[in-house]
Design a protein around this motif. Structure first.
Motif, PDB file in Angstrom:
ATOM      1  N   ILE A  23     -24.211  -3.449  39.657  1.00 43.23           N
ATOM      2  CA  ILE A  23     -24.791  -3.823  38.089  1.00 43.23           C
ATOM      3  C   ILE A  23     -24.976  -2.433  37.432  1.00 43.23           C
ATOM      4  CG2 ILE A  23     -26.682  -4.692  36.863  1.00 43.23           C
ATOM      5  CD1 ILE A  23     -27.034  -6.971  39.199  1.00 43.23           C
ATOM      6  N   LEU A  24     -25.699  -1.535  37.972  1.00 42.57           N
ATOM      7  CA  LEU A  24     -25.924   0.073  37.153  1.00 42.57           C
ATOM      8  C   LEU A  24     -24.623   0.399  36.831  1.00 42.57           C
ATOM      9  CD1 LEU A  24     -28.892   1.290  39.181  1.00 42.57           C
ATOM     10  CD2 LEU A  24     -28.720   0.249  36.968  1.00 42.57           C
ATOM     11  N   ALA A  26     -21.460  -0.899  36.599  1.00 40.55           N
ATOM     12  CA  ALA A  26     -20.830  -1.912  35.795  1.00 40.55           C
ATOM     13  C   ALA A  26     -21.400  -1.804  34.173  1.00 40.55           C
ATOM     14  CB  ALA A  26     -21.048  -3.380  35.876  1.00 40.55           C
ATOM     15  N   CYS A  27     -22.706  -1.815  33.998  1.00 43.29           N
ATOM     16  CA  CYS A  27     -23.292  -1.402  32.985  1.00 43.29           C
ATOM     17  C   CYS A  27     -22.843   0.005  32.327  1.00 43.29           C
ATOM     18  CB  CYS A  27     -24.865  -1.273  32.969  1.00 43.29           C
ATOM     19  SG  CYS A  27     -25.531  -3.039  33.323  1.00 43.29           S
ATOM     20  N   PHE A  30     -19.245  -0.390  30.883  1.00 43.22           N
ATOM     21  CA  PHE A  30     -19.422  -1.432  29.623  1.00 43.22           C
ATOM     22  C   PHE A  30     -19.809  -0.136  28.588  1.00 43.22           C
ATOM     23  CE2 PHE A  30     -20.921  -4.140  26.523  1.00 43.22           C
ATOM     24  CZ  PHE A  30     -19.731  -5.023  26.133  1.00 43.22           C
ATOM     25  N   LEU A  31     -20.862   0.528  28.663  1.00 42.12           N
ATOM     26  CA  LEU A  31     -21.543   1.329  27.734  1.00 42.12           C
ATOM     27  C   LEU A  31     -20.868   2.347  27.271  1.00 42.12           C
ATOM     28  CD1 LEU A  31     -25.304   1.230  28.766  1.00 42.12           C
ATOM     29  CD2 LEU A  31     -24.530   0.140  26.575  1.00 42.12           C
ATOM     30  N   TYR A  34     -17.887   0.610  25.278  1.00 42.85           N
ATOM     31  CA  TYR A  34     -18.103   0.038  24.097  1.00 42.85           C
ATOM     32  C   TYR A  34     -18.533   1.039  22.986  1.00 42.85           C
ATOM     33  CZ  TYR A  34     -20.376  -3.340  21.125  1.00 42.85           C
ATOM     34  OH  TYR A  34     -20.782  -3.977  20.065  1.00 42.85           O
ATOM     35  N   SER A  92     -14.186  -6.277  22.851  1.00 47.57           N
ATOM     36  CA  SER A  92     -14.930  -6.263  24.298  1.00 47.57           C
ATOM     37  C   SER A  92     -14.589  -7.610  25.255  1.00 47.57           C
ATOM     38  CB  SER A  92     -16.608  -6.791  23.739  1.00 47.57           C
ATOM     39  OG  SER A  92     -17.083  -5.704  23.216  1.00 47.57           O
ATOM     40  N   LEU A  99     -14.782  -6.173  33.903  1.00 43.36           N
ATOM     41  CA  LEU A  99     -15.862  -6.443  34.735  1.00 43.36           C
ATOM     42  C   LEU A  99     -15.877  -7.424  35.513  1.00 43.36           C
ATOM     43  CD1 LEU A  99     -18.526  -5.253  31.982  1.00 43.36           C
ATOM     44  CD2 LEU A  99     -17.800  -4.117  34.299  1.00 43.36           C
TER      45      LEU A  99
END
Length: 251
Positions: A23-24, A26-27, A30-31, A34, A92, A99
């Motif tokens: 999860i970390l 993946a975030c 994405f950040l 993005y 997005s 993801l």
């Protein structure tokens, strides 16, 4: 019994830790992508503009040239109709799909033990040269890849649903078909012939119906750009140079 209970707790803890790391990362991915979204000189501008045309009552094939099946631009048109032309939102879609692919790979490879196979597959995919480079662009390939891997994930679990996922992937990009056939061959080698047959039936019927409907509506204006055009492109020198480029950098 106590040892067995401790083993189960240990396995659960290991899986939880891997999921948190997933999860970390993946975030982070994405950040990173993005916050760097911007206009790009690429085919994505064609997809955005044709999606905008759809919101104004124009139809692909009939009113403008479009070289793919229409699922991608219809989804983008729906977002434009609902939220207006928001570049970060439109770009997005493929990030979420990427993801999703990484998530599927994580659970497909992870075997619930202390081994880090699932996490390694996730990292190798998400932070590979191809994925990091191409996710700057909304090209449709990332959504197609998501449906392709979802098809693979479901093949032995829910063959009919797997076939429908492959249909959605093909409605994005036809060029995932060789990979899908390779997955089916792999499943046949594992003696899952009945599941493969169910998948083939589930994907073939809606795919055939979609193409026949579009051909009946638009005739050669559909057949030439969606099917003949890509066969002609394969002979172009620029296309022949693309595959060695990605393979060389990923190795």
């Amino acid at each position: 019994m106590k040892r067995s209970g401790k083993t189960r707790i240990g396995l659960t803890s290991q899986k939880g830790i891997k999921l948190v790391i997933f999860i970390l990362l993946a975030c982070l991915f994405f950040l990173l992508k993005y916050t760097n979204i911007s206009e790009r000189v690429s085919d994505e501008n064609l997809y955005f503009y044709t999606a905008y045309l759809v919101t104004r009552g124009f139809f692909p094939y009939q009113d403008f040239f479009f070289q793919h099946l229409p699922t991608q631009i219809f989804l983008l048109a729906l977002l434009i109709q609902k939220f207006g032309f928001q570049l970060h939102l439109l770009k997005s879609v493929h990030l979420v799909a990427t993801l999703g692919t990484a998530f599927l790979l994580f659970f497909m490879v992870d075997n619930g033990t202390k081994k880090l196979g699932g996490l390694l597959a996730f990292v190798l995919f998400l932070f590979s040269y191809v994925v990091l480079g191409t996710t700057d662009y909304a090209l449709g390939v990332h959504e197609a890849t998501f449906f392709l891997i979802f098809f693979w994930y479901l093949t032995s679990r829910h063959p009919v649903a797997a076939g429908f996922m492959l249909f959605l992937g093909l409605s994005y990009r036809l060029y995932i078909l060789p990979a899908a056939l390779g997955i089916m061959l792999f499943e046949l080698m594992k003696k899952r012939g009945r599941a493969v047959l169910s998948c083939l039936l589930a994907v073939s019927l809606p795919f055939l119906v979609l193409n026949l409907v579009l051909y009946s509506l638009f005739g050669e204006h559909f057949l030439t750009p969606v099917w003949r055009y890509h066969l002609l492109r394969l002979s172009a020198k620029s296309m022949q140079d693309e595959f060695p480029l990605f393979i060389r950098n990923d190795v």
